[in-house]
Design a protein around this motif. Structure first.
Motif, PDB file in Angstrom:
ATOM      1  N   MET A   1       0.886  -1.172   0.043  1.00  0.00           N
ATOM      2  CA  MET A   1      -0.040  -0.090   0.099  1.00  0.00           C
ATOM      3  C   MET A   1       1.044   1.192  -0.063  1.00  0.00           C
ATOM      4  O   MET A   1       1.822   1.342   0.781  1.00  0.00           O
ATOM      5  CB  MET A   1      -0.839  -0.042   1.032  1.00  0.00           C
ATOM      6  N   ALA A   2       0.433   2.301  -0.813  1.00  0.00           N
ATOM      7  CA  ALA A   2       1.413   3.519  -0.962  1.00  0.00           C
ATOM      8  C   ALA A   2       1.329   4.239   0.201  1.00  0.00           C
ATOM      9  O   ALA A   2       0.277   4.179   1.038  1.00  0.00           O
ATOM     10  CB  ALA A   2       0.925   4.200  -2.198  1.00  0.00           C
ATOM     11  N   ARG A   3       2.145   5.139   0.557  1.00  0.00           N
ATOM     12  CA  ARG A   3       2.185   6.082   1.735  1.00  0.00           C
ATOM     13  C   ARG A   3       1.229   7.132   1.519  1.00  0.00           C
ATOM     14  O   ARG A   3       1.229   7.645   0.330  1.00  0.00           O
ATOM     15  CB  ARG A   3       3.400   6.394   2.302  1.00  0.00           C
ATOM     16  N   THR A   4       0.759   7.797   2.529  1.00  0.00           N
ATOM     17  CA  THR A   4       0.096   9.000   2.368  1.00  0.00           C
ATOM     18  C   THR A   4       0.983  10.314   2.519  1.00  0.00           C
ATOM     19  O   THR A   4       2.419   9.820   2.831  1.00  0.00           O
ATOM     20  CB  THR A   4      -0.828   9.337   3.480  1.00  0.00           C
ATOM     21  N   TYR A   5       0.582  11.351   2.093  1.00  0.00           N
ATOM     22  CA  TYR A   5       1.680  12.638   2.103  1.00  0.00           C
ATOM     23  C   TYR A   5       2.029  12.756   3.456  1.00  0.00           C
ATOM     24  O   TYR A   5       3.338  12.855   3.610  1.00  0.00           O
ATOM     25  CB  TYR A   5       0.746  13.861   1.583  1.00  0.00           C
ATOM     26  N   GLU A   6       1.268  12.762   4.515  1.00  0.00           N
ATOM     27  CA  GLU A   6       1.765  12.568   5.873  1.00  0.00           C
ATOM     28  C   GLU A   6       2.733  11.839   6.277  1.00  0.00           C
ATOM     29  O   GLU A   6       3.718  11.965   6.800  1.00  0.00           O
ATOM     30  CB  GLU A   6       0.466  12.601   6.805  1.00  0.00           C
ATOM     31  N   GLN A   7       2.626  10.469   5.880  1.00  0.00           N
ATOM     32  CA  GLN A   7       3.590   9.267   6.018  1.00  0.00           C
ATOM     33  C   GLN A   7       4.953   9.468   5.307  1.00  0.00           C
ATOM     34  O   GLN A   7       5.914   9.548   5.848  1.00  0.00           O
ATOM     35  CB  GLN A   7       3.118   7.954   5.339  1.00  0.00           C
ATOM     36  N   LEU A  36      10.951   7.997  -1.918  1.00  0.00           N
ATOM     37  CA  LEU A  36      10.033   9.179  -1.353  1.00  0.00           C
ATOM     38  C   LEU A  36       9.633   9.949  -2.382  1.00  0.00           C
ATOM     39  O   LEU A  36       8.530  10.148  -2.602  1.00  0.00           O
ATOM     40  CB  LEU A  36      10.493   9.677  -0.060  1.00  0.00           C
ATOM     41  N   THR A  37      10.682  10.474  -3.294  1.00  0.00           N
ATOM     42  CA  THR A  37      10.126  11.229  -4.388  1.00  0.00           C
ATOM     43  C   THR A  37       9.395  10.476  -5.462  1.00  0.00           C
ATOM     44  O   THR A  37       8.304  11.209  -5.884  1.00  0.00           O
ATOM     45  CB  THR A  37      11.556  11.673  -4.969  1.00  0.00           C
ATOM     46  N   GLU A  38       9.499   9.404  -5.728  1.00  0.00           N
ATOM     47  CA  GLU A  38       8.633   8.674  -6.662  1.00  0.00           C
ATOM     48  C   GLU A  38       7.256   8.515  -6.166  1.00  0.00           C
ATOM     49  O   GLU A  38       6.297   8.660  -6.617  1.00  0.00           O
ATOM     50  CB  GLU A  38       9.472   7.496  -6.880  1.00  0.00           C
ATOM     51  N   GLU A  39       7.100   8.255  -4.641  1.00  0.00           N
ATOM     52  CA  GLU A  39       5.998   8.247  -3.985  1.00  0.00           C
ATOM     53  C   GLU A  39       5.193   9.611  -4.119  1.00  0.00           C
ATOM     54  O   GLU A  39       4.086   9.628  -4.401  1.00  0.00           O
ATOM     55  CB  GLU A  39       5.978   7.633  -2.879  1.00  0.00           C
ATOM     56  N   LEU A  40       5.988  10.511  -3.931  1.00  0.00           N
ATOM     57  CA  LEU A  40       5.493  11.977  -4.006  1.00  0.00           C
ATOM     58  C   LEU A  40       4.909  12.224  -5.497  1.00  0.00           C
ATOM     59  O   LEU A  40       3.546  12.869  -5.500  1.00  0.00           O
ATOM     60  CB  LEU A  40       6.512  13.066  -3.521  1.00  0.00           C
ATOM     61  N   MET A  41       5.457  11.631  -6.278  1.00  0.00           N
ATOM     62  CA  MET A  41       4.829  11.795  -7.851  1.00  0.00           C
ATOM     63  C   MET A  41       3.758  11.278  -8.221  1.00  0.00           C
ATOM     64  O   MET A  41       2.903  12.077  -8.719  1.00  0.00           O
ATOM     65  CB  MET A  41       6.289  11.636  -8.688  1.00  0.00           C
ATOM     66  N   ALA A  42       3.218  10.311  -7.382  1.00  0.00           N
ATOM     67  CA  ALA A  42       1.981   9.616  -7.660  1.00  0.00           C
ATOM     68  C   ALA A  42       0.953  10.419  -6.792  1.00  0.00           C
ATOM     69  O   ALA A  42      -0.093   9.968  -7.047  1.00  0.00           O
ATOM     70  CB  ALA A  42       2.201   8.071  -7.116  1.00  0.00           C
ATOM     71  N   LEU A  43       1.236  11.086  -5.993  1.00  0.00           N
ATOM     72  CA  LEU A  43      -0.025  11.983  -5.461  1.00  0.00           C
ATOM     73  C   LEU A  43      -0.120  13.109  -5.733  1.00  0.00           C
ATOM     74  O   LEU A  43       0.333  13.767  -6.585  1.00  0.00           O
ATOM     75  CB  LEU A  43       0.631  12.259  -3.812  1.00  0.00           C
ATOM     76  N   PRO A  44      -1.527  13.466  -5.548  1.00  0.00           N
ATOM     77  CA  PRO A  44      -1.941  14.899  -5.886  1.00  0.00           C
ATOM     78  C   PRO A  44      -1.265  15.976  -5.460  1.00  0.00           C
ATOM     79  O   PRO A  44      -0.745  15.900  -4.061  1.00  0.00           O
ATOM     80  CB  PRO A  44      -3.410  14.945  -5.446  1.00  0.00           C
ATOM     81  N   GLN A  45      -0.770  16.775  -6.108  1.00  0.00           N
ATOM     82  CA  GLN A  45      -0.062  18.288  -5.711  1.00  0.00           C
ATOM     83  C   GLN A  45       1.078  17.903  -5.102  1.00  0.00           C
ATOM     84  O   GLN A  45       1.377  17.978  -3.960  1.00  0.00           O
ATOM     85  CB  GLN A  45      -0.925  19.005  -4.746  1.00  0.00           C
ATOM     86  N   PRO A  46       2.122  17.001  -5.463  1.00  0.00           N
ATOM     87  CA  PRO A  46       3.322  16.574  -4.838  1.00  0.00           C
ATOM     88  C   PRO A  46       4.277  17.833  -4.505  1.00  0.00           C
ATOM     89  O   PRO A  46       5.113  17.713  -3.603  1.00  0.00           O
ATOM     90  CB  PRO A  46       4.140  15.824  -5.811  1.00  0.00           C
ATOM     91  N   GLU A  47       3.811  18.953  -5.521  1.00  0.00           N
ATOM     92  CA  GLU A  47       4.951  20.150  -5.160  1.00  0.00           C
ATOM     93  C   GLU A  47       4.657  20.646  -3.507  1.00  0.00           C
ATOM     94  O   GLU A  47       5.343  21.579  -2.948  1.00  0.00           O
ATOM     95  CB  GLU A  47       4.331  21.309  -5.962  1.00  0.00           C
TER      96      GLU A  47
END
Length: 105
Positions: A1-7, A36-47
């Motif tokens: 399971m992918a991590r959340t933004y907070e995780q 972590l960067t790759e996971e961020l890229m998969a989330l909405p608004q990674p910026e």
């Protein structure tokens, strides 16, 4: 399971100098940053993670955090990030020392 933004932010906060120390060959801080960067890229608004990423660089100024490409390549993909006004230096942030971009040579 992918991590959340907070995780993901918690994982950035959990990184220490030892994660980037080259003496114990089992340290994998750069690999962790990449994940972590790759996971961020998969989330909405990674910026949204730009400030925590800069915080990590400022918190670990003597650590080899990998090449600038590890950081700037995703940032260039984040819509509008490279045009943000906060790229200019401010009194609230310390400038990153050259060792922050150490190539390990």
């Amino acid at each position: 399971m992918a991590r959340t933004y907070e995780q993901i932010l918690e994982a950035f906060d959990a990184l220490t100098y030892e994660d980037f120390d080259c003496i114990p060959r089992n340290s994998n801080g750069i690999g962790t940053l990449y994940e972590l960067t790759e996971e961020l890229m998969a989330l909405p608004q990674p910026e949204r993670a730009i400030r925590p990423m800069f915080d990590l660089m400022e918190r670990l100024p003597a650590s080899d955090l990998g090449s600038p490409g590890l950081w700037f390549t995703p940032w260039k993909k984040w819509r509008g990030v490279m045009r943000q006004s906060w790229w200019s230096p401010s009194g609230a942030s310390r400038p990153l020392s050259p060792s922050g971009w150490s190539t390990g040579s």
